[in-house]
Scaffold this motif. Structure first.
Motif, PDB file in Angstrom:
ATOM      1  N   VAL A 107      46.127 -27.717  27.143  1.00  0.00           N
ATOM      2  CA  VAL A 107      45.747 -27.004  25.979  1.00  0.00           C
ATOM      3  C   VAL A 107      47.021 -26.212  25.508  1.00  0.00           C
ATOM      4  O   VAL A 107      47.440 -25.320  26.036  1.00  0.00           O
ATOM      5  CB  VAL A 107      44.630 -26.206  26.290  1.00  0.00           C
ATOM      6  CG1 VAL A 107      44.064 -25.365  25.231  1.00  0.00           C
ATOM      7  CG2 VAL A 107      43.384 -26.914  26.848  1.00  0.00           C
ATOM      8  N   ALA A 108      47.586 -26.430  24.593  1.00  0.00           N
ATOM      9  CA  ALA A 108      48.677 -25.839  23.781  1.00  0.00           C
ATOM     10  C   ALA A 108      49.788 -25.028  24.778  1.00  0.00           C
ATOM     11  O   ALA A 108      49.937 -24.199  25.006  1.00  0.00           O
ATOM     12  CB  ALA A 108      48.087 -24.790  22.871  1.00  0.00           C
TER      13      ALA A 108
ATOM     14  N   SER B  19      50.886 -31.246  32.476  1.00  0.00           N
ATOM     15  CA  SER B  19      52.079 -31.284  33.262  1.00  0.00           C
ATOM     16  C   SER B  19      53.118 -30.283  33.140  1.00  0.00           C
ATOM     17  O   SER B  19      53.862 -30.098  33.411  1.00  0.00           O
ATOM     18  CB  SER B  19      52.929 -32.745  32.840  1.00  0.00           C
ATOM     19  OG  SER B  19      53.044 -32.899  31.479  1.00  0.00           O
ATOM     20  N   ASN B  20      52.402 -29.284  32.222  1.00  0.00           N
ATOM     21  CA  ASN B  20      53.190 -28.159  31.925  1.00  0.00           C
ATOM     22  C   ASN B  20      53.384 -27.159  33.102  1.00  0.00           C
ATOM     23  O   ASN B  20      52.618 -27.197  33.959  1.00  0.00           O
ATOM     24  CB  ASN B  20      52.602 -27.348  30.730  1.00  0.00           C
ATOM     25  CG  ASN B  20      52.486 -27.998  29.417  1.00  0.00           C
ATOM     26  OD1 ASN B  20      53.466 -28.235  28.933  1.00  0.00           O
ATOM     27  ND2 ASN B  20      51.268 -28.598  28.983  1.00  0.00           N
ATOM     28  N   VAL B  21      54.543 -26.297  33.114  1.00  0.00           N
ATOM     29  CA  VAL B  21      54.675 -25.430  34.402  1.00  0.00           C
ATOM     30  C   VAL B  21      53.580 -24.426  33.985  1.00  0.00           C
ATOM     31  O   VAL B  21      53.318 -24.048  32.960  1.00  0.00           O
ATOM     32  CB  VAL B  21      56.022 -24.877  34.131  1.00  0.00           C
ATOM     33  CG1 VAL B  21      57.203 -25.927  34.673  1.00  0.00           C
ATOM     34  CG2 VAL B  21      56.433 -24.253  32.905  1.00  0.00           C
TER      35      VAL B  21
ATOM     36  N   ALA C 128      47.182 -23.183  17.846  1.00  0.00           N
ATOM     37  CA  ALA C 128      46.059 -24.080  18.530  1.00  0.00           C
ATOM     38  C   ALA C 128      44.688 -23.100  18.664  1.00  0.00           C
ATOM     39  O   ALA C 128      43.886 -23.772  19.062  1.00  0.00           O
ATOM     40  CB  ALA C 128      46.618 -24.434  19.749  1.00  0.00           C
ATOM     41  N   GLU C 129      44.692 -22.112  18.587  1.00  0.00           N
ATOM     42  CA  GLU C 129      43.664 -21.314  18.688  1.00  0.00           C
ATOM     43  C   GLU C 129      43.100 -21.294  20.151  1.00  0.00           C
ATOM     44  O   GLU C 129      41.783 -21.754  20.015  1.00  0.00           O
ATOM     45  CB  GLU C 129      42.651 -21.566  17.478  1.00  0.00           C
ATOM     46  CG  GLU C 129      41.599 -20.539  17.555  1.00  0.00           C
ATOM     47  CD  GLU C 129      40.330 -20.659  16.407  1.00  0.00           C
ATOM     48  OE1 GLU C 129      39.393 -20.133  16.663  1.00  0.00           O
ATOM     49  OE2 GLU C 129      40.661 -21.420  15.604  1.00  0.00           O
TER      50      GLU C 129
ATOM     51  N   PRO D 209      36.945 -28.569  25.510  1.00  0.00           N
ATOM     52  CA  PRO D 209      37.976 -28.706  26.185  1.00  0.00           C
ATOM     53  C   PRO D 209      39.075 -28.057  26.227  1.00  0.00           C
ATOM     54  O   PRO D 209      40.114 -27.961  26.753  1.00  0.00           O
ATOM     55  CB  PRO D 209      38.233 -30.144  26.257  1.00  0.00           C
ATOM     56  CG  PRO D 209      37.396 -30.505  24.681  1.00  0.00           C
ATOM     57  CD  PRO D 209      36.726 -29.518  24.565  1.00  0.00           C
ATOM     58  N   GLU D 210      39.190 -27.414  24.863  1.00  0.00           N
ATOM     59  CA  GLU D 210      40.288 -26.428  24.299  1.00  0.00           C
ATOM     60  C   GLU D 210      40.326 -24.916  25.178  1.00  0.00           C
ATOM     61  O   GLU D 210      40.995 -24.158  25.041  1.00  0.00           O
ATOM     62  CB  GLU D 210      40.438 -26.190  22.776  1.00  0.00           C
ATOM     63  CG  GLU D 210      39.603 -25.221  22.125  1.00  0.00           C
ATOM     64  CD  GLU D 210      38.140 -25.584  22.090  1.00  0.00           C
ATOM     65  OE1 GLU D 210      37.393 -24.952  21.472  1.00  0.00           O
ATOM     66  OE2 GLU D 210      37.655 -27.006  22.547  1.00  0.00           O
TER      67      GLU D 210
END
Length: 638
Positions: free
Chosen positions: A317-318, A323-325, A407-408, A431-432
């Motif tokens: 989510v934004a 896979s983001n740190v 992305a709010e 899901p956001e």
């Protein structure tokens, strides 16, 4: 293994001189001298400093028979002065020294990686099963006589495995893996069990907290399988110094103590030995406060493997989750004006500003505002609201925060025990939404784990940020850092962390809080934000000025982001622990140093006076080299 309810692991009692450890005995704290073991006066003086600081065991290096024999007058002096604190002899490379030390120390530490196997040379050699069995027979033939000496003298034994000194034999069959660390230990424990030698303590350590924690977890499982219940000594090797060393130690040691594992600990800092004791004591006392908590009725997810944890699958989510740190969230302090948004050496990814938006928003900075403010902004058609989607219907007992980004992103604050039908319906519909997991439970780790496992069992993939709340003053900064690192240790090792939000009701500067959050994530190998120094505490084997050297190297490389630099007092663990480092600086003799690139020695026996300059030249040379192209799926490091 109960993931949610704190209870110390059941172990046998081990007698070490005047104290017992394991079972219901207190978790013992200890340190190690840095003096020359042949210098009786210096060793006695430093041992007394450690004892007066609260140390319950003191270890001394015994690299030769002469040092082992000198334990006798050291021990006699301490007893004459009224101290009954057990002494531990630290032995490497020479089993004959262990035999001598067993007569004069209350405990002897031997290293399976170099007790009979030759010193590690990183050679490749395949063993047939028959050849491997012959090597094990050599160990037994040499180790059993030592155990008999220990029985005769009522001397305890520590089987101390270090990731950095696994033998070539183990490494060739198992690799530099937790499985190799565990098997190296079990080989010796099986002999102890056959010989009915029970005064055994075990340690399996690494400078990499992930490897250290996973190795101990796997060792506990292996021992349970073979009906062994020996006490465990915990520690992170080469943790470093200062705040980084304390945070790294707390992440690794705290992750295990919080699961009830550990009967004695040492926090290895590149500082005076007595400085290690208050840090160790605070960790033990803080985790010990979890005992007797209200039961947490959590249910473990069938997809979770405590022995081989993988990162929980989440929907990105934004930039959060997937896979983001992991992200870092900060709160605008009371002292900050509405136009001040930067925090720490590295700005937080999100800044919570409550109901007061910045007068001049900074490009790239992401803000969190209270829900009422968000609704008011929507009604006023504020230019900060870039999308007109409806806000989710939040459960009545939850506190929503809204991220003011393109992305709010919406943040939903939850704790275990919230009405599942309400919050799960909300998360399925949205899901956001990012979950902010909070807890005021006596056992914070178990409570927060329980919520995430509840999400996993419900098939929800929303990212989770852990919000940890404390109440400390500036004078208690170290306590704050230790507690936050210990609380997050298992949550990060378990793969449950998509973000970290540290909050403190006190006057600790916000910059310190944010830097601590980044330091905790780096200690768990989740996010690199600065140079990491893998430095040992030094001991009687160190023949150059270790602390002065560390200070010089840190100052010269402080702006180099992402490097790992090993600074080792001697060869015992040097090249091995530096398997995870880009460059290494290792003591080679009196005021002599050898330099490494990875595990490869590139300069030998350099005078200490010029060694730091040579290291910096080596780093500059490496920066000028082109980055090698990896094969598909390859990677350079963890």
């Amino acid at each position: 293994m109960d993931l949610f309810n704190f209870q110390r692991r059941a172990t046998t009692v081990v007698h070490v001189g005047a104290i017992d450890m394991g079972a219901d005995n207190p978790i013992r704290v200890q340190s190690m001298t840095t003096t020359n073991t042949n210098d009786t006066d210096a060793c006695v003086a430093q041992t007394e400093e450690i004892i007066k600081a609260g140390g319950e065991l003191v270890r001394l290096t015994t690299q030769g028979t002469k040092e082992a024999e000198n334990l006798q007058p050291i021990n006699a002096r301490l007893r004459a002065e009224g101290y009954d604190t057990p002494l531990v002899a630290d032995v490497h490379f020479n089993p004959n020294v262990a035999d001598v030390a067993a007569r004069f120390a209350e405990k002897v530490r031997v290293n399976p990686g170099n007790y009979v196997d030759p010193a590690r040379r990183f050679i490749k050699q395949e063993y047939t099963d028959e050849e491997y069995a012959q090597e094990l027979k050599k160990i037994e033939d040499r180790f059993v006589p030592f155990l008999r000496i220990c029985k005769e003298n009522h001397t305890a034994v520590r089987i101390g495995v270090n990731h950095g000194s696994l033998s070539d034999r183990i490494r060739n069959r198992y690799g530099d893996t937790p499985a190799g660390i565990v098997e190296s230990c079990m080989e010796f424990l099986r002999i102890c069990k056959r010989e009915d030698f029970n005064d055994v303590v075990i340690s399996v350590k690494a400078s990499n907290t992930v490897i250290m924690v996973q190795s101990v977890r796997m060792l506990v499982a292996a021992m349970d399988k073979e009906d062994m219940h020996y006490p465990l000594h915990l520690g992170v090797t080469e943790a470093g110094e200062g705040e980084d060393g304390r945070i790294k130690s707390a992440v690794g040691i705290g992750a295990l103590l919080a699961d009830g594992i550990g009967d004695t600990i040492r926090v290895s800092l590149s500082e005076e030995p007595a400085a290690e004791i208050p840090v160790a004591r605070h960790l033990v006392d803080y985790i010990g406060s979890h005992a007797g908590h209200l039961v947490i009725p959590g249910t473990a997810s069938k997809d979770f493997d405590w022995l081989h944890p993988q990162r929980r699958k989440t929907r990105a989510v934004a930039g959060i989750g997937g896979s983001n740190v992991p992200v870092v969230i900060a709160s605008k302090s009371r002292e900050q004006t509405s136009t001040v948004v930067d925090t720490g050496q590295q700005p937080a990814d999100y800044l919570y500003v409550g109901s007061q938006l910045p007068e001049k928003p900074v490009d790239g900075q992401k803000y969190l505002v209270d829900y009422d403010t968000y609704l008011a902004l929507q009604n006023a058609q504020s230019p900060l609201v870039t999308e007109g989607r409806l806000a989710p219907v939040f459960p009545t007992d939850a506190i929503p925060f809204i991220g003011m980004t393109k992305a709010e992103v919406k943040f939903l604050v939850l704790k275990f025990g919230a009405p599942t039908e309400e919050y799960q319906a909300c998360l399925r519909l949205h899901p956001e939404v990012v979950v902010v997991c909070v807890s005021n439970h006596q056992n914070r780790l178990g409570d927060q784990r329980a919520l995430v496992h509840e999400l996993m069992n419900a098939g929800l993939f929303n990212p989770v940020v852990f919000a940890q709340m404390y109440r400390h003053s500036k004078a208690e900064k170290s306590d704050f850092q230790l507690e936050a690192a210990a609380d997050m240790g298992a949550l990060m090792i378990d793969g449950l962390t998509d973000g970290l939000w540290l909050l403190n009701d006190g006057d600790i500067p916000q910059e310190t809080i944010v830097d601590t959050a980044f330091g905790i994530l780096q200690a768990a190998r989740l996010r690199v934000s600065k140079t990491e120094y893998i430095s040992c505490p030094g001991c009687g084997r160190t023949l150059y000025d270790l602390r002065e050297t560390i200070a010089k190297i840190r100052e010269a490389t402080k702006d180099m982001k992402g490097l790992k630099i090993g600074i080792m007092g001697c060869i015992v663990n040097g090249p091995g622990e530096m398997a995870d480092a880009d460059y290494g600086y290792v003591g080679a003799g009196v005021n002599k140093v050898s330099l490494y690139r990875g595990q490869v020695c590139v300069e030998k026996n350099i005078p200490q006076e010029v060694a730091v300059e040579h290291l910096l030249a080596l780093i500059r040379e490496g920066e000028e080299r082109p980055t090698p192209t990896l094969p598909k799926g390859g990677r350079t490091s963890e």
